[in-house]
Design an enzyme around this catalytic site. Structure first.
Site, PDB file in Angstrom:
ATOM      1  N   CYS A  41       0.820  -1.222   0.000  1.00  0.00           N
ATOM      2  CA  CYS A  41       0.000   0.000   0.000  1.00  0.00           C
ATOM      3  C   CYS A  41       0.854   1.272   0.000  1.00  0.00           C
ATOM      4  O   CYS A  41       0.342   2.359  -0.270  1.00  0.00           O
ATOM      5  CB  CYS A  41      -0.937   0.012   1.196  1.00  0.00           C
ATOM      6  SG  CYS A  41      -2.023  -1.413   1.251  1.00  0.00           S
ATOM      7  N   HIS A  55      -3.891   7.018   3.290  1.00  0.00           N
ATOM      8  CA  HIS A  55      -4.210   5.758   2.604  1.00  0.00           C
ATOM      9  C   HIS A  55      -5.627   5.356   2.999  1.00  0.00           C
ATOM     10  O   HIS A  55      -5.999   5.393   4.171  1.00  0.00           O
ATOM     11  CB  HIS A  55      -3.197   4.696   3.015  1.00  0.00           C
ATOM     12  CG  HIS A  55      -3.548   3.334   2.549  1.00  0.00           C
ATOM     13  ND1 HIS A  55      -3.929   3.074   1.251  1.00  0.00           N
ATOM     14  CD2 HIS A  55      -3.578   2.133   3.190  1.00  0.00           C
ATOM     15  CE1 HIS A  55      -4.173   1.782   1.120  1.00  0.00           C
ATOM     16  NE2 HIS A  55      -3.980   1.191   2.288  1.00  0.00           N
ATOM     17  N   ASN A 111     -10.219  -0.506  -0.170  1.00  0.00           N
ATOM     18  CA  ASN A 111      -8.765  -0.345  -0.105  1.00  0.00           C
ATOM     19  C   ASN A 111      -8.164  -0.750  -1.452  1.00  0.00           C
ATOM     20  O   ASN A 111      -8.134  -1.925  -1.796  1.00  0.00           O
ATOM     21  CB  ASN A 111      -8.226  -1.233   1.020  1.00  0.00           C
ATOM     22  CG  ASN A 111      -6.716  -1.121   1.180  1.00  0.00           C
ATOM     23  OD1 ASN A 111      -6.036  -0.524   0.349  1.00  0.00           O
ATOM     24  ND2 ASN A 111      -6.201  -1.712   2.240  1.00  0.00           N
TER      25      ASN A 111
HETATM   26  N1  ACO Z   1     -18.662  -9.697   8.320  1.00  0.00           N
HETATM   27  C1  ACO Z   1     -19.139 -10.009   9.514  1.00  0.00           C
HETATM   28  N2  ACO Z   1     -18.346 -10.365  10.543  1.00  0.00           N
HETATM   29  C2  ACO Z   1     -17.030 -10.408  10.342  1.00  0.00           C
HETATM   30  C3  ACO Z   1     -16.466 -10.078   9.084  1.00  0.00           C
HETATM   31  C4  ACO Z   1     -17.335  -9.716   8.044  1.00  0.00           C
HETATM   32  N3  ACO Z   1     -16.895  -9.382   6.824  1.00  0.00           N
HETATM   33  N4  ACO Z   1     -15.112 -10.186   9.182  1.00  0.00           N
HETATM   34  C5  ACO Z   1     -14.844 -10.553  10.436  1.00  0.00           C
HETATM   35  N5  ACO Z   1     -16.000 -10.696  11.137  1.00  0.00           N
HETATM   36  C6  ACO Z   1     -16.186 -11.086  12.522  1.00  0.00           C
HETATM   37  C7  ACO Z   1     -14.992 -11.814  13.092  1.00  0.00           C
HETATM   38  O1  ACO Z   1     -15.069 -13.183  12.765  1.00  0.00           O
HETATM   39  C8  ACO Z   1     -15.153 -11.570  14.582  1.00  0.00           C
HETATM   40  O2  ACO Z   1     -16.095 -12.459  15.078  1.00  0.00           O
HETATM   41  P1  ACO Z   1     -15.889 -13.108  16.548  1.00  0.00           P
HETATM   42  O3  ACO Z   1     -15.879 -11.913  17.496  1.00  0.00           O
HETATM   43  O4  ACO Z   1     -17.087 -13.985  16.681  1.00  0.00           O
HETATM   44  O5  ACO Z   1     -14.584 -13.809  16.484  1.00  0.00           O
HETATM   45  C9  ACO Z   1     -15.784 -10.170  14.635  1.00  0.00           C
HETATM   46  O6  ACO Z   1     -16.298  -9.920  13.327  1.00  0.00           O
HETATM   47  C10 ACO Z   1     -14.810  -9.080  15.017  1.00  0.00           C
HETATM   48  O7  ACO Z   1     -13.632  -9.247  14.243  1.00  0.00           O
HETATM   49  P2  ACO Z   1     -12.400  -8.285  14.428  1.00  0.00           P
HETATM   50  O8  ACO Z   1     -11.294  -8.781  13.570  1.00  0.00           O
HETATM   51  O9  ACO Z   1     -12.119  -8.037  15.860  1.00  0.00           O
HETATM   52  O10 ACO Z   1     -13.011  -6.951  13.838  1.00  0.00           O
HETATM   53  P3  ACO Z   1     -12.316  -5.545  13.780  1.00  0.00           P
HETATM   54  O11 ACO Z   1     -13.138  -4.565  14.474  1.00  0.00           O
HETATM   55  O12 ACO Z   1     -10.862  -5.624  14.128  1.00  0.00           O
HETATM   56  O13 ACO Z   1     -12.406  -5.212  12.236  1.00  0.00           O
HETATM   57  C11 ACO Z   1     -11.073  -5.267  10.266  1.00  0.00           C
HETATM   58  C12 ACO Z   1     -11.787  -6.090  11.303  1.00  0.00           C
HETATM   59  C13 ACO Z   1     -12.077  -4.421   9.520  1.00  0.00           C
HETATM   60  C14 ACO Z   1     -10.367  -6.220   9.286  1.00  0.00           C
HETATM   61  C15 ACO Z   1     -10.042  -4.355  10.966  1.00  0.00           C
HETATM   62  O14 ACO Z   1      -9.266  -5.096  11.847  1.00  0.00           O
HETATM   63  C16 ACO Z   1      -9.149  -3.663   9.976  1.00  0.00           C
HETATM   64  O15 ACO Z   1      -9.580  -2.855   9.190  1.00  0.00           O
HETATM   65  N6  ACO Z   1      -7.834  -3.919  10.017  1.00  0.00           N
HETATM   66  C17 ACO Z   1      -6.928  -3.346   9.072  1.00  0.00           C
HETATM   67  C18 ACO Z   1      -6.893  -4.223   7.892  1.00  0.00           C
HETATM   68  C19 ACO Z   1      -6.461  -3.540   6.639  1.00  0.00           C
HETATM   69  O16 ACO Z   1      -6.785  -2.410   6.387  1.00  0.00           O
HETATM   70  N7  ACO Z   1      -5.759  -4.300   5.822  1.00  0.00           N
HETATM   71  C20 ACO Z   1      -5.431  -3.864   4.527  1.00  0.00           C
HETATM   72  C21 ACO Z   1      -4.033  -3.889   4.201  1.00  0.00           C
HETATM   73  S1  ACO Z   1      -3.038  -2.871   5.194  1.00  0.00           S
HETATM   74  C22 ACO Z   1      -3.597  -1.375   5.019  1.00  0.00           C
HETATM   75  O17 ACO Z   1      -3.969  -1.042   3.927  1.00  0.00           O
HETATM   76  C23 ACO Z   1      -3.600  -0.527   6.182  1.00  0.00           C
END
Ligand code: ACO
Length: 329
Positions: free
Chosen positions: A116, A256, A286
């Site tokens: 990214c 970003h 993203n």
């Molecule tokens: N729909 C519904 N539920 C979901 C989904 C979905 N698409 N994805 C995950 N869940 C569930 C999980 O299984 C979890 O369930 P559980 O509590 O029963 O185990 C629950 O939702 C919470 O999951 P978390 O991972 O804690 O959710 P969080 O609030 O951290 O959000 C997310 C997840 C959106 C991926 C966040 O962590 C994030 O944005 N991280 C950065 C990732 C990113 O941007 N990566 C891209 C590359 S790097 C960059 O560009 C910065």
């Protein structure tokens, strides 16, 4: 004390696929909801390529728009850098394919891999080559077709990404406008938190590896989120300190576009009011290396970014890599 800029943006362009994939579409593909995706990421929809479309098509379209905007002919371009992790092929570099499609015969062309952070890394490398190796007109492109490595059965990742490309044409600064300072960092100790294990020399795309989904993105979302906020804050702090500029002087922050909550957390740490932070993650998701140049082009063309404005850009991605840049437009 701010240094005089040596290279400036002469024009910009962007290209995204026409096909829209909404959160409602994703509800039919995996166990998710529009409400979950929107509240956790800020994303409503993303653009995805049709089968048979590779990055070079989007990158070329973005480049053509940037060249037209700059009033520069393809033959005048002597350097092309494409920041990407999803080139059309392992080789040749997508930059070479773009060079051919544009007819930029005089150019030196290569790709740069920083996930990214690919666009800001490429911008800094282009500036370095222009100021030390005699290049006069550069095309810097950030683009990715991340949907080519998405596992559409994995709800943790498939809701996050979209495809696109953005480009700028760089030329010598007029003395006032241009790239003021960049800060680039990486730390490979965190490579296991966000990566694509397949398709490379370690796990080539054998039928078995493809069956095991090794060609898909592996991500620890929570850890990536945490590091993204910390590292983007650090990069922005350092680039401002090193340039001798106060956060309050920034006219527009282009972060970003990974997740609205990451953007809000970083902006808050710099007391940046909402109207001075560019956000389009709701429309594109993203788009990796494309996210900053797409936002930059939108902001320029819509008049949000005016000539003379100070823009700060900040990013974070796989590697980990992170970076910030300051530019007088
Ligand atoms: N729909 C519904 N539920 C979901 C989904 C979905 N698409 N994805 C995950 N869940 C569930 C999980 O299984 C979890 O369930 P559980 O509590 O029963 O185990 C629950 O939702 C919470 O999951 P978390 O991972 O804690 O959710 P969080 O609030 O951290 O959000 C997310 C997840 C959106 C991926 C966040 O962590 C994030 O944005 N991280 C950065 C990732 C990113 O941007 N990566 C891209 C590359 S790097 C960059 O560009 C910065």
């Amino acid at each position: 004390m701010t240094k005089k800029p040596q290279v400036m943006v002469l024009g910009s362009g962007r290209a995204v696929p026409e096909k829209v994939l909404t959160n409602a579409d994703l509800e039919k593909m995996v166990d998710t909801t529009d409400q979950w995706i929107l509240s956790r990421t800020g994303i409503r929809e993303r653009r995805i390529v049709e089968p048979g479309v590779g990055l070079s098509e989007l990158a070329t379209a973005a480049a053509q728009r940037a060249l037209a905007d700059a009033g520069v002919a393809a033959e005048e371009i002597d350097l092309i850098i494409v920041g990407t992790v999803t080139g059309d092929m392992k080789f040749p570099a997508t930059a070479c394919l773009v060079q051919d499609r544009l007819g930029a015969r005089r150019a030196t062309a290569f790709d740069l891999s920083a996930a990214c952070s690919g666009f800001l890394y490429s911008l800094q490398v282009a500036q370095g080559l222009m100021t030390t190796a005699g290049y006069r007109r550069a095309l810097v492109i950030g683009g990715d077709v991340l949907t080519s490595m998405v596992n559409w059965e994995d709800r943790d990742t498939c809701v996050l990404f979209g495809d696109g490309a953005g480009a700028v044409v760089l030329g010598p600064s007029d003395g006032e406008r241009g790239l003021l300072h960049c800060y680039l960092r990486s730390d490979g100790a965190y490579s296991g938190l966000l990566y694509n294990p397949g398709c490379g020399s370690l796990n080539p795309p054998t039928p078995e590896n493809v069956r095991e989904r090794l060609n898909s993105i592996v991500m620890n979302g929570r850890e990536v989120f945490r590091h993204a906020v910390t590292s983007m804050t650090e990069a922005l702090t350092r680039v401002l300190e090193e340039a001798g500029i106060a956060a309050g002087d920034i006219d527009l922050l282009i972060p970003h576009q990974a997740n609205l909550r990451i953007i809000e957390a970083v902006s808050k740490r710099f007391d940046m009011p909402q109207e001075r932070v560019y956000v389009n993650v709701e429309r594109y998701g993203n788009t990796s290396a494309a996210s900053i140049p797409i936002a930059f082009d939108e902001a320029r063309r819509s008049g949000v970014l005016q000539p003379g404005n100070l823009v700060a850009m900040v990013t974070f991605g796989g590697g980990f890599t992170w970076a910030a840049g300051l530019m007088r437009c």
